[in-house]
Design an enzyme around this catalytic site. Structure first.
Site, PDB file in Angstrom:
ATOM      1  N   TYR A 351      49.396   7.680 -33.789  1.00 52.65           N
ATOM      2  CA  TYR A 351      48.383   8.486 -33.109  1.00 52.65           C
ATOM      3  C   TYR A 351      49.070   9.224 -31.974  1.00 52.65           C
ATOM      4  CZ  TYR A 351      43.923   9.734 -30.937  1.00 52.65           C
ATOM      5  OH  TYR A 351      42.856  10.431 -30.423  1.00 52.65           O
ATOM      6  N   TYR A 454      37.686   2.347 -35.240  1.00 58.04           N
ATOM      7  CA  TYR A 454      37.864   2.734 -33.836  1.00 58.04           C
ATOM      8  C   TYR A 454      37.493   1.616 -32.860  1.00 58.04           C
ATOM      9  CZ  TYR A 454      37.881   7.628 -35.537  1.00 58.04           C
ATOM     10  OH  TYR A 454      38.143   8.814 -36.176  1.00 58.04           O
TER      11      TYR A 454
END
Length: 504
Positions: A351, A454
């Site tokens: 990420y 998430y």
């Protein structure tokens, strides 16, 4: 008479020279779309005349302007052919029999796509190839378009803006990552960066002096995984390397990480005396810390180590090595999928985004408009418990809204996602900053969407990014609001059906 003719020819743009490097690149880009040079030449010549010889707009976004101009030219040809076929059919039918004209009109009304079909049949093979490529290079999308033609949706399909980008990374990654839009949605607006970049106040020092001898393997050489005794870099993972010789995560390590996310209540949490997340929301009177999960880290070898770049303990830092594609979906917008089979424990990507302090993120979100799209940020809070009080410049997070990599397209899925995020230490032993790496939790098939949990608390109204309406489709979905909304909708349908039956 000869003089005006020479003057007219001199004013026309010259034919593109295939030996020109710029023209050669344009030809190559169009050949990737199945468009021959003979088709490209006249369109490119007209564009160069239109832009006064400037290549800036033509080269933008992988020659999208050139491709659109070619597609439009073929659309114009097809329209003119369709008109000619229509007039010829009507004239022939009128001469033969007046009744046949009526019959032809009747058939035309029942099948509004007959004209387009005749036009396509008379078109060249290049026309057909371009028309199919405009929607998608995949056979599945070509079949979908054919079905739309049969159902009378040909014109509606053509009105959609279809996108295909050969490489959204602009050459910054080891492999090209394509983007394909098969349904017609707005292109994402962001800057692609292959590495995390500090926005402003984040304290992220990368210095050799900060890496002590006990935190690196400067005496190693070659591949650390082949050594009989694990080196100092394996200390973070309990004296054993997290990777196998094939570059996959070991099952035991991966299983422990998965357990932490799926059963966080069974693992250790720490609670800040002065939580940076709560402090960002209310500096004067912050609420008590809600707790942070203590997660497992991977420590990779780095520049001060003596091993080579081919060392088996250098996986994440070598970048993306699997074939990925960004694609569009009706229900969830953009997503990411793999174009090849991925075994369990494979590294997919990390990420990447702007490195912000939590205060910077909070202030940025306060200025964000209500309808403005925002990616979900990632807090680098895995080791906040090592210090009692963290300064704001040391409490960091990653935000890929404005700048990021392909990971910004990975959609959320509650509990049973096929990817897991794992903290990876590379440049510094300081856990205030680390990399977020995504690995597969199971075997993933080619063209399967890649998803990531998430860890959202959908009931937390105080989060700087408001929780979205979950569309993950998992049977373990945590979004209670979605479940309640679905049940209310189903109840309404039952009541309407019940009311209808009573009237009848």
């Amino acid at each position: 008479m000869a003089s005006p003719q020479r003057s007219s020819k001199a004013s026309e743009p010259r034919a593109p020279n295939p030996n020109d490097p710029k023209i050669s690149k344009a030809f190559s880009a169009m050949e990737c779309l199945g468009i021959s040079r003979e088709v490209v030449k006249p369109v490119l010549k007209n564009l160069l005349k239109l832009y006064g010889g400037s290549w800036e707009l033509i080269e933008e976004d992988n020659y999208r302007t050139l491709a659109d101009a070619i597609f439009e030219s073929f659309d114009d040809k097809k329209k003119s052919k369709a008109v000619m076929v229509e007039s010829e059919d009507q004239a022939s039918s009128a001469r033969e029999n007046g009744n046949k004209v009526k019959e032809s009109k009747s058939n035309s009304n029942s099948n509004p796509n007959r004209k387009a079909h005749n036009s396509n049949m008379e078109g060249s093979s290049v026309d057909a190839r371009l028309d199919a490529q405009r929607v998608s290079s995949s056979s599945g999308i070509q079949r979908k378009r054919h079905q739309n033609n049969e159902s009378g949706d040909h014109n509606a399909t053509n009105k959609r803006l279809i996108h295909k980008i050969n490489d959204i990374t602009r050459g910054t990654e080891r492999l090209k990552i394509s983007l394909i839009d098969e349904i017609g949605i707005d292109l994402p607006k962001f800057g692609y960066i292959p590495e995390n970049t500090s926005y402003q106040d984040a304290y992220v020092p990368f210095t050799l002096a900060r890496i002590a001898d006990e935190n690196c393997c400067f005496k190693c050489n070659g591949d650390c995984l082949s050594s009989r005794v694990p080196c100092a870099c394996s200390r973070e993972t309990g004296g054993e390397f997290a990777y196998t010789s094939q570059g996959l995560l070991k099952d035991e390590f991966l299983g422990a990480c998965i357990s932490m996310y799926q059963e966080p209540h069974n693992h250790h949490h720490f609670y800040c005396q002065d939580c940076p997340l709560e402090r960002a929301k209310n500096v004067k009177n912050p609420e008590p810390c809600k707790g942070h999960l203590v997660r497992k880290f991977i420590k990779e070898c780095w520049r001060k180590c003596g091993c080579s770049m081919e060392c088996g303990n250098r996986v994440v830092q070598r970048g993306i090595t699997c074939k990925l594609q960004v694609f569009a979906m009706e229900d969830k917008g953009w997503g990411l999928r793999t174009l090849e089979n991925l075994p369990k424990g494979s590294f997919v990507c990390e990420y990447v985004g702007e490195i912000l302090t939590n205060m910077e993120l909070y202030e940025r979100n306060k200025k964000t408009r209500i309808n403005e799209r925002h990616t979900y940020p990632v807090s680098l809070d895995s080791d906040w418990g090592s210090e009692q009080i963290l300064k704001d410049e040391e409490a960091l997070c990653l935000d890929a809204t404005n700048y990021g990599n392909v990971a910004r397209f990975i959609n959320h899925r509650c509990f049973d996602s096929n990817l897991i995020e794992i903290p990876v230490e590379v440049e510094t032993p300081d856990h205030h900053y680390y990399h977020i790496a995504f690995f597969t939790k199971r075997n993933v098939n080619a063209y399967e969407e890649l998803t990531w949990d998430y860890q959202i608390d959908f009931e937390d109204d105080g989060h700087p990014i408001k929780a979205f309406k979950c569309q993950c489709g998992s049977s373990y979905c945590r979004d209670v609001r979605r479940e309640v909304g679905t049940k209310v909708k189903e109840l309404g349908v039952k009541r309407r059906k019940s009311g209808t039956s009573r009237v009848n």
